[in-house]
Scaffold this motif. Sequence first.
Motif, PDB file in Angstrom:
ATOM      1  N   ASP A  59       0.822  -1.212   0.000  1.00 58.09           N
ATOM      2  CA  ASP A  59       0.000   0.000   0.000  1.00 58.09           C
ATOM      3  C   ASP A  59       0.853   1.258   0.000  1.00 58.09           C
ATOM      4  N   GLY A  60       2.006   1.212   0.554  1.00 59.78           N
ATOM      5  CA  GLY A  60       2.875   2.384   0.606  1.00 59.78           C
ATOM      6  C   GLY A  60       4.224   2.088  -0.019  1.00 59.78           C
ATOM      7  N   GLN A  69       2.507   8.091  -8.720  1.00 55.88           N
ATOM      8  CA  GLN A  69       2.501   8.938  -7.527  1.00 55.88           C
ATOM      9  C   GLN A  69       3.210   8.242  -6.364  1.00 55.88           C
ATOM     10  N   GLN A  70       3.125   6.912  -6.329  1.00 56.77           N
ATOM     11  CA  GLN A  70       3.794   6.161  -5.277  1.00 56.77           C
ATOM     12  C   GLN A  70       5.310   6.174  -5.478  1.00 56.77           C
ATOM     13  N   LEU A 128       9.168  -1.382 -16.545  1.00 57.60           N
ATOM     14  CA  LEU A 128       7.833  -1.910 -16.842  1.00 57.60           C
ATOM     15  C   LEU A 128       6.751  -0.915 -16.441  1.00 57.60           C
ATOM     16  N   ALA A 129       6.827  -0.390 -15.208  1.00 57.05           N
ATOM     17  CA  ALA A 129       5.822   0.562 -14.737  1.00 57.05           C
ATOM     18  C   ALA A 129       5.901   1.873 -15.510  1.00 57.05           C
ATOM     19  N   GLU A 130       7.124   2.317 -15.842  1.00 61.82           N
ATOM     20  CA  GLU A 130       7.285   3.576 -16.577  1.00 61.82           C
ATOM     21  C   GLU A 130       6.621   3.498 -17.946  1.00 61.82           C
ATOM     22  N   LEU A 173      12.038   0.730  -6.896  1.00 57.61           N
ATOM     23  CA  LEU A 173      11.772  -0.450  -7.721  1.00 57.61           C
ATOM     24  C   LEU A 173      13.049  -0.873  -8.430  1.00 57.61           C
ATOM     25  N   PRO A 174      13.342  -2.186  -8.482  1.00 57.18           N
ATOM     26  CA  PRO A 174      14.470  -2.648  -9.300  1.00 57.18           C
ATOM     27  C   PRO A 174      14.260  -2.236 -10.760  1.00 57.18           C
TER      28      PRO A 174
END
Length: 665
Positions: free
Chosen positions: A159-160, A197-198, A172-174, A165-166
């Motif tokens: 949640d936080g 935002q996280q 991947l998220a980008e 991130l590796p």
Amino acid sequence: YAGSMVVKGHGVAQVYATGARTQIGHIGAALASITPQPSPLQRQSARLVTSFALLGAALSVLVVLLRGLRDGDWLQALLAGVAIAMSMLPEEFPIVLAVFPALGAWRLARAQVLTRRLAAIETLGATSVLCVDKTGTLTENRMTVSTLYADGGLRRLADGPAGPLPAPFFRLAEYAILASADAPFDPMERAFHAVGQQFPALTAHAGWTLVREYPLAPSLRAMTQCWAAPGEPAAVVAAKGAPEAIASLCRLDPDRRQALMAAVQTMACDGLRVLGVAAARHHGGPWPARQQDFDFSLLGLIGLSDPLRADIPEAMLALRQAGLRVIMITGDYPATASAIARQAGLAGLAGEQPDVLGGDELEQLSASALAARLLTVNVCARIAPAQKLRIVEALQQNDTVVAMTGDGVNDAPALSAAHVGIAMGRRGTDVAREAAALVLLDDRFASIVQALRAGRQIFTNMQKSMSYILSVHLVIAGAALAPLLFGWPVLLYPLHIVFMELLIDPACALAFENEPPEPDLMRQPPRSPAAPLFGGWTIVHAAVQGCCGLLAVMGGYYWALGALAEPNARAFTFATLIATNIAQIFSNRSLSRSLFAAMRSSNPILWTVVLSALGVLSLVLYLPWLASMFRFAALTPGQLALALGLGLSSVLGAELLKLARARAH
């Protein structure tokens, strides 16, 4: 001239005509001259009214001729004929057909269900299959990124923040964010931005410009966005979509594809919605015409969780008890759909494995084979929008009444084809709402159960009202005709019939409409769409009730003529007739439970009607000027009590018949 609605994207349009001058406007003008087809209930009631009217007219003419020729008093003969005609014409049927659906629509609106077509309320009671989409209907449509898969490893997001991130998961998220709208509306894309935002470093793209878009297409469930980055010679290309579509874009070899789909299966079994993400570069020159022309490399998978609505398991149980099949239709991966179906208890007990039909399998089936396959299916997964219409049409081949939920533009054909189309009011498109018969204003699945209950309640209450109308008209018509046949003084004049109608109309239109549902209403199987509103047991019950009531009234009149003066005898019999009418109201409150069991159900409107009738009866019996108008004379308290008791006891025969039928079942 199918018309179109702009729902997303960019473009320029030139307007040539508006309103009635457009091609669709011409169609609208033509539609204004079309008369809507009556519903099955309206057709049944029209036949009943016509039959009663013809019978009443024939009897009326016969009475006028017989009495006129026998007594020579043609004025009294004409009055007797008018009384017969008034007693035989069930003008309450159109009132019931107008009032019940209208008040039913009002009750549904209070339950956050908007009725766009009144005929849908009638059809709801016969619905046997409910097709629902998953996202936003069974789930909350509140997506969060739960799991990342990259370089063969899984990363679950807390949640936080849990540290940086590796690199594989970061990239991947980008790229998932780069493949999404900058100001997203779609819940999935908003979930990707929430990860940004996280981890703020994911969104460090100041000065980047979106230069090209490749939208989602039916032939390829993936979308691509191309960005020009300051100081970068090549454009950054980001794609996201269904894992199999991303695997196709990346041209994976069989081993890598198998490993990817195994990871998809693992994530989907947790109920996650899984998307693939890929990256490419474009080094200038003309832009490719298709996404497939980029040299994509696979970055990984993203799993999104969308929690099941809290009220779904209870609503599913209520639908199963009501005898409905629920089929979930979704574009999600089969394992994801199966996991959500198990959580919802869609196939039966929570955790039971549902029968899944995939979109690829569906595409290979003929219409008849699909209809046979859908007899056992609980979940339709990886379904393209155009296939929803095929599913609805195949279900209808199985003689089922189909209700269908939807919210998107592509759902409109299926919503229109279903017997009852149900659109979402909050997140639904205008096109879906226009095509649907019902609109869920709060998007709650439980509201469908309320609408179904209301549809069944309206139909059963209409049956009760129709049974009451027939039984009371049998009594009134017999009371108007029998004295003529036996040579007795006239019992009912037109004024008496009008008085009776003042009691019958509010009873059939308001009191019965306000009746609470039967205790086992939602534990009964759906009624057959061909089942008549007024037939079988309803006619038998009404006929027995009417004949018993007529025997009580005419038996009372026979006794009163021998024991009392004519005005007193008429008053005594009229009081018996009013009491018989009241007893029939209470007896028809339930066509299966006893009168005493039905009495325990609350209905303030019914008591208002009954007490008002007794109050007005007291006035016409004991106010001299009113009594003379009705050709009555005052009754003693004992005579009035005897008349009321005789009338109230007239339903004992029908009550015994209900008891015998209940024991037989």
